[in-house]
Design a protein around this motif. Structure first.
Motif, mmCIF file in Angstrom:
data_model
loop_
_atom_site.group_PDB
_atom_site.id
_atom_site.type_symbol
_atom_site.label_atom_id
_atom_site.label_comp_id
_atom_site.label_asym_id
_atom_site.label_seq_id
_atom_site.Cartn_x
_atom_site.Cartn_y
_atom_site.Cartn_z
ATOM 1 N N TYR A 160 -11.184 -0.603 9.049
ATOM 2 C CA TYR A 160 -9.728 -0.657 8.815
ATOM 3 C C TYR A 160 -8.986 -0.042 10.013
ATOM 4 O O TYR A 160 -8.201 -0.682 10.661
ATOM 5 C CB TYR A 160 -9.385 0.093 7.525
ATOM 6 N N TYR A 161 -9.277 1.221 10.261
ATOM 7 C CA TYR A 161 -8.672 1.906 11.414
ATOM 8 C C TYR A 161 -9.370 3.252 11.572
ATOM 9 O O TYR A 161 -10.031 3.718 10.638
ATOM 10 C CB TYR A 161 -7.148 2.081 11.239
ATOM 11 N N LYS A 206 0.249 4.851 -1.765
ATOM 12 C CA LYS A 206 0.307 6.129 -1.050
ATOM 13 C C LYS A 206 1.319 7.091 -1.701
ATOM 14 O O LYS A 206 1.097 8.305 -1.752
ATOM 15 C CB LYS A 206 0.631 5.900 0.426
ATOM 16 N N LEU A 240 0.830 -1.206 0.000
ATOM 17 C CA LEU A 240 0.000 0.000 0.000
ATOM 18 C C LEU A 240 0.869 1.263 0.000
ATOM 19 O O LEU A 240 0.445 2.311 -0.470
ATOM 20 C CB LEU A 240 -0.953 0.008 1.194
ATOM 21 N N TYR A 276 0.822 2.365 8.474
ATOM 22 C CA TYR A 276 0.030 2.613 9.686
ATOM 23 C C TYR A 276 -0.826 1.396 9.999
ATOM 24 O O TYR A 276 -1.356 0.752 9.076
ATOM 25 C CB TYR A 276 -0.862 3.843 9.504
ATOM 26 N N GLY A 277 -0.947 1.097 11.278
ATOM 27 C CA GLY A 277 -1.750 -0.046 11.697
ATOM 28 C C GLY A 277 -3.167 0.044 11.172
ATOM 29 O O GLY A 277 -3.802 1.090 11.267
ATOM 30 N N GLY A 278 -3.669 -1.057 10.616
ATOM 31 C CA GLY A 278 -5.036 -1.085 10.110
ATOM 32 C C GLY A 278 -5.149 -0.793 8.624
ATOM 33 O O GLY A 278 -6.202 -1.034 8.014
ATOM 34 N N GLU A 279 -4.080 -0.234 8.046
ATOM 35 C CA GLU A 279 -4.124 -0.022 6.596
ATOM 36 C C GLU A 279 -4.052 -1.370 5.907
ATOM 37 O O GLU A 279 -3.389 -2.288 6.394
ATOM 38 C CB GLU A 279 -2.915 0.817 6.138
ATOM 39 N N PRO A 280 -4.706 -1.515 4.743
ATOM 40 C CA PRO A 280 -4.523 -2.762 4.001
ATOM 41 C C PRO A 280 -3.041 -2.942 3.660
ATOM 42 O O PRO A 280 -2.332 -1.950 3.467
ATOM 43 C CB PRO A 280 -5.352 -2.570 2.736
#
Lengths: 477, 119
Positions: free
Chosen positions: B43-44, A266, A262, A278-282
């Motif tokens: 996701y976040y 970006k 990803l 970043y945590g939680g990003e695919p």
């Protein structure tokens, strides 16, 4: 032979304007974007025709002058950097004729200097129903070089590495003879394929210029489909991502899949370096390209992909397929950058003066593991996470690479070398094969490969090039 | 008006809101807002701060003015125009905490989002 007398001989062949032993030219041809150590050639020569090149080769063979083929030097493997002293770099970009396009048998015959941009423009103007391909490189890279180096392209997901697109070739052997391989041994206008014959294209494909100069190559073209649509797939996890891509590619629904960390998406959005995760990003964004002769065909393919993604969501509900209309709205103008990424990749990859990767082809069963292990290595070294992977040849094999963009200061270059070595060692432990192989990587490959293969390489090379003039030192041979 | 966010959803929000915020009159209005919205996704979460402009940050903060919850797939449905914020609110695809306590902030945020989703 003295440098002066060699220069005079070369001038007598190509003219004074196209030979140089000037410091500036020697510097320019001594390095590329990678971490591979630079080395200056003794001279640079630019022939314009097969006849001129043949004369250069004959002189070099007689006088034992090492020759290094060069077209644009955009490879990511140090492949045009001389490996020995007193080499002459032979820049082939003036040999840039599109010799023939055969609409019926769907092939193009091109010289080394023809670029993807040239061929695309020519086909658009003269053969609009046909298309070639583009690599993960700018449009000004060589069609011939990319095919001979067996690289990947936007048709690889469906049709494999570019080496598979070669119908035949013409080459000058290191001893100066001109030879052909493929169906054009029967004459011009007949470059339809390589079979049924002993497949002598293999004497030049993948050899990195160690077996002679290829002066013409016939590459397959394909009918242009009427309808093309794109979609984006956002996924989590290395194994779930590769498993989903395997399923989609095996069903032969897509022309192409460009899967990337990803972070690269970006970067295309304009996030400034260093781009962090970043945590939680695919973990991955994949650009899917699918086509059809009628709109319904493309739509039906998309619907089937939707069902595959729905299945994958049973294990990870965040795996998400997004159609291009939504992506265009969500990413704005940058959506186009994503579609253009392979041929426009250097826009983000050349943030610094250094760019490198370890790219490999790998058995599908190891693909997810390779991606996962490689990620850990890159994270350990603290580089931006820039994996790029592609299902190849309808999933007969996979491709993956970890791209590193870096400033070329001594400390960073050293760190890049260590990281790449570790990445390659890991890939080799999974029996992956590095492509566009730099010398250091070829040496590692040989340590792991069947010794009989290495011996055969040496024997063929010795037979074709008894005086060892063609790109000596390449592949560590 | 908006610093380039470093995260993925932040960037999507930045692109979506860039169109209405490019209008000087609306930009001036938003510049006067002072509130914090947390957008929770599957996701976040991201925190959207309105204070002399708009800034999107990765992560959550306690006690925002509004707390909006939506799956990314719902946000995509909104972007595609397949649903509207009101419809998503009614069917539970979109949840907002703080509507009663901060009705003005809710209206402001709704105005920004609905302007961003206009084709």
């Amino acid at each position: 032979m003295t440098t002066v007398s060699l220069k005079q001989k070369l001038i007598s062949i190509v003219g004074e304007q196209y030979v140089s032993d000037g410091l500036a030219e020697k510097y320019v041809y001594s390095f590329d974007m990678t971490e591979n150590p630079p080395k200056r050639p003794a001279m640079v020569v630019m022939p314009e025709s097969v006849q001129q090149l043949q004369q250069i080769v004959r002189i070099a063979n007689k006088d034992r002058v090492p020759l290094v083929p060069f077209v644009t030097g955009q490879n990511i493997g140090g492949l045009t950097i001389p490996q020995v002293d007193d080499a002459v770099t032979v820049d082939l970009k003036r040999m840039n004729k599109i010799v023939e396009v055969d609409d019926e048998a769907m092939y193009a015959v091109v010289e080394p200097g023809v670029t993807f941009g040239h061929l695309r423009k020519y086909l658009d103007e003269h053969n609009p129903s046909l298309t070639y391909t583009y690599p993960l490189a700018p449009p000004y890279t060589s069609v011939l070089a990319n095919a001979l180096l067996q690289g990947l392209c936007d048709l690889s997901t469906m049709r494999g590495a570019m080496g598979d697109f070669i119908n035949g070739l013409e080459a000058i052997l290191p001893t100066g003879e001109i030879v052909r391989a493929g169906s054009a041994i029967m004459g011009d206008g007949n470059w339809f394929g390589r079979y049924p014959l002993p497949d002598l294209v293999g004497l030049f494909s993948g050899w990195q210029g160690m077996s002679g100069f290829v002066t013409k190559i016939a590459v397959q073209l394909w009918p242009k489909k009427q309808f093309t649509r794109h979609a984006a797939l956002f996924t989590f996890g290395e194994v779930p991502t590769t498993e989903l891509l395997k399923r989609i590619a095996r069903a032969q629904l897509i022309d192409d899949a460009d899967c990337m960390s990803l972070s690269i998406v970006k970067m295309l959005l304009g996030v400034s370096p260093p781009v962090q995760v970043y945590g939680g990003e695919p973990d991955y964004g994949t650009l899917l390209t699918l086509s059809g002769n009628i709109e319904k065909e493309a739509d039906a393919k998309y619907e089937l992909i939707e069902t595959f993604v729905e299945d994958a969501r049973k294990n990870e509900s965040r795996q998400l397929l997004v159609d291009w209309d939504a992506i265009s709205r969500m990413l704005g103008d940058q959506a186009k950058s994503w579609v253009d990424f392979p041929s426009d990749a250097f826009k983000v990859l050349t943030e610094y003066d250094g760019l490198t990767w370890v790219g490999t082809y790998i058995h599908p069963k190891h693909w997810g593991e390779a991606l996962s292990g490689g990620r850990k290595i890159v994270e350990k070294y603290g580089f931006e996470l820039m994996a790029y992977l592609k299902p190849m040849n309808s999933m007969h094999f996979g491709e993956f690479k970890f791209i590193i963009r870096f400033p070329k200061d001594d400390a960073t270059v050293e760190k890049v070398r260590h990281c790449n070595e570790e990445l390659l060692d890991f890939a080799l432990s999974l029996k992956a094969l590095p492509y566009k192989t730099p010398v250091w990587a070829a040496k590692k490959l040989q340590q792991n490969a069947d010794p009989g293969f290495v011996e055969l390489l040496k024997r063929i090379r010795k037979t074709l090039d008894p005086n060892g003039i063609m790109n000596p030192g390449r592949w560590g041979l | 008006m908006l610093e380039q966010p470093k995260d993925f959803i932040g960037n999507i929000l930045a692109i979506l809101t860039s169109k209405p915020l490019a209008r000087p009159d609306f930009k001036d209005i938003v510049a006067k807002w002072k509130m914090v919205v947390v957008l929770e996704t599957d996701y976040y979460p991201v925190t959207i701060r309105f204070d002399k402009g708009m800034r999107v940050e990765h992560g959550d903060i306690p006690h925002p003015t509004l707390r909006v919850n939506a799956k990314l797939s719902t946000i995509i449905e909104l972007v595609k125009g397949k649903t509207s914020p009101i419809r998503a609110l009614l069917n539970g695809g979109l949840k907002v905490k703080g509507i009663l306590r901060h009705p003005r902030a809710t209206l402001r945020f709704y105005r920004l989002i609905s302007s961003s989703l206009k084709r």
